[in-house]
Structure formats: C-alpha cells, structure tokens
Write a protein that holds these residues in place. Structure first.
Motif, mmCIF file in Angstrom:
data_model
loop_
_atom_site.group_PDB
_atom_site.id
_atom_site.type_symbol
_atom_site.label_atom_id
_atom_site.label_comp_id
_atom_site.label_asym_id
_atom_site.label_seq_id
_atom_site.Cartn_x
_atom_site.Cartn_y
_atom_site.Cartn_z
ATOM 1 N N CYS A 111 1.909 4.479 3.807
ATOM 2 C CA CYS A 111 2.113 4.933 2.210
ATOM 3 C C CYS A 111 2.172 6.511 2.174
ATOM 4 O O CYS A 111 1.663 7.178 3.193
ATOM 5 C CB CYS A 111 1.239 4.304 1.501
ATOM 6 N N ASP A 127 0.703 8.088 -0.218
ATOM 7 C CA ASP A 127 -0.400 8.329 -0.676
ATOM 8 C C ASP A 127 -1.086 9.660 -0.025
ATOM 9 O O ASP A 127 -1.420 9.470 1.104
ATOM 10 C CB ASP A 127 -1.174 7.193 -0.756
ATOM 11 N N GLY A 169 4.332 2.848 -0.633
ATOM 12 C CA GLY A 169 4.324 1.433 -0.476
ATOM 13 C C GLY A 169 4.648 0.791 0.824
ATOM 14 O O GLY A 169 4.693 -0.414 1.233
ATOM 15 N N HIS A 188 -2.836 0.188 1.769
ATOM 16 C CA HIS A 188 -4.336 0.484 1.678
ATOM 17 C C HIS A 188 -4.714 0.466 0.191
ATOM 18 O O HIS A 188 -4.015 -0.299 -0.528
ATOM 19 C CB HIS A 188 -4.048 2.262 1.536
ATOM 20 N N CYS A 198 -3.347 1.100 -4.127
ATOM 21 C CA CYS A 198 -1.859 1.940 -3.909
ATOM 22 C C CYS A 198 -1.139 1.612 -5.147
ATOM 23 O O CYS A 198 -1.159 0.783 -5.931
ATOM 24 C CB CYS A 198 -1.253 0.756 -2.740
ATOM 25 N N GLY A 199 -0.394 2.817 -5.652
ATOM 26 C CA GLY A 199 0.228 2.878 -6.979
ATOM 27 C C GLY A 199 1.495 2.012 -6.822
ATOM 28 O O GLY A 199 1.754 1.616 -7.956
HETATM 29 ZN ZN LIG Z 1 0.349 3.563 -1.734
#
Ligand SMILES: [Zn+2]
Length: 205
Positions: free
Chosen positions: A39, A41, A64, A98, A101-102
């Motif tokens: 991701c 992130d 993602g 992870h 995760c958004g």
């Molecule tokens: Zn994520």
C-alpha cells in the motif's frame, strides 16, 4: 518540505560516503530478488521493516496494494510487475496488506467517498475481497472485520495476479513464488498466508 531537504543533506554528508562502493555498483544496474507490492500508506516503510538495502527490492505501491486483473486498466501496476518478473527476473513476488488501511476503511464505508471519483473507481479492484470473508467474520466487530478484509484483499489481489499470462508462466516454470503478507502497524509483526492451513500465520522463522 524543509525536513526533506535537511534529510537529503544528512544523506549526502553521512550515509552516501559510507556506502559509496555499494552505490557505484548499483549505478550500473539492479538485480533485486524480490518484488514487493504494498500500500501507499506512509506508515509502511519496506526497507525499514525488512531491513533491506538499496537494490534488494523492486517496490510497487498503490492505495490498497491493488493488482488489476489481466486486461483491466492497470494504471502502471501491471507494467511494473511485468518488468519485474520478465526483465529483472525477481524470484519472489510479495503482496503485502496492512492494518488500519484506508482503502479497507473505504470498502466498509463507501459513502465516505463522495467527491473522490478516482478513489471510488479504484475501489472496484478491492471489492472482490468481500468474497474471501466468511459469515462469522462479516458479523464480527469492526477491528476483526477490518483485519479479515485486509487479509482477504491480499488473497483477492494474488488471484488477480494469477490472471496474467506471464505470471502463470513464471510460476509454472518454477522461477517465481507468490506470497501473501500482512503487516501490523501496532506490533510491527508480519504474517504470511499459509496455503495448507488456509490462514495467515506468523512469518516462518
Ligand atoms: Zn493501506
């Protein structure tokens, strides 16, 4: 921004001189063993959590840790993976999801994406993750469901990966292993999907 510039100055003054020979070798080419797809992130720093050095991992990142299926609009992901497998000949391809995760949060609350058309489009690649979540997990608490969906998304993306002909060939020829990982930000620990046990377990060793 100033923090980045100061960081680069420290890199040039302290880090680069100590690794000068390594960087001179790397200037001539790369031979990474592993393609790490994770991701975007900011809390996932592959070279930190795996203690890898420049040149050791070919890294592909997006929101993602998505891999579009063969033939779908790829946004550069498929091209990056194809280059890693066919040109660099990486021997391991790791898809790493992870915690917190958004994209998984968005999957749980798609109404939150009004005004974000590109993210909404991108989410279509993650929606199949629901098919890998069982009934018990679907009706569990928010944290358990989030973890189950993040695990499920790794499996969904691995299945997307297997739709690509060059991946099928590389696996059949025994020159590429596909692995599913999950990184927990709170504990720093990584789990790996175990095909026999059909669940994520602590990294071997
Ligand atoms: Zn994520």
């Amino acid at each position: 921004m100033q923090q980045l510039i100061e960081g680069h100055k420290r890199f040039l003054a302290q880090v680069f001189p100590a690794k000068r020979d390594q960087f001179h070798l790397l200037a001539e080419g790369q031979q990474p063993d592993c393609l790490f797809l994770t991701c975007a992130d900011s809390r996932i720093v592959p070279d930190l959590i795996l203690q890898t050095q420049p040149g050791e991992m070919f890294i592909c990142r997006n929101a993602g840790n998505v891999i579009p299926r063969a033939g779908e609009p790829a946004g550069g992901v498929s091209a990056t993976i194809e280059y890693g497998v066919e040109v660099l000949r990486v021997r391991h391809l790791i898809v790493c999801g992870h915690s917190d995760c958004g994209v998984i949060r968005a999957l749980l609350a798609p109404d939150s994406l009004s005004g974000l058309p590109s993210v909404r489009d991108w989410l279509q690649h993650v929606e199949p993750a629901w098919e890998y979540v069982d009934e018990v997990e679907r009706h569990s608490g928010e944290l358990t469901l989030h973890t189950a969906l993040a695990h499920a998304n790794v499996l969904a993306q691995l299945d997307n990966l297997r739709t690509h002909g060059f991946i099928q060939r590389a696996v059949a020829e025994g020159r590429l292993a596909l692995l599913g990982w999950y990184y927990d930000i709170l504990t720093g620990r990584i789990e790996q999907y175990d095909e026999e046990q059909r669940r994520f377990v602590a990294l071997p060793g």
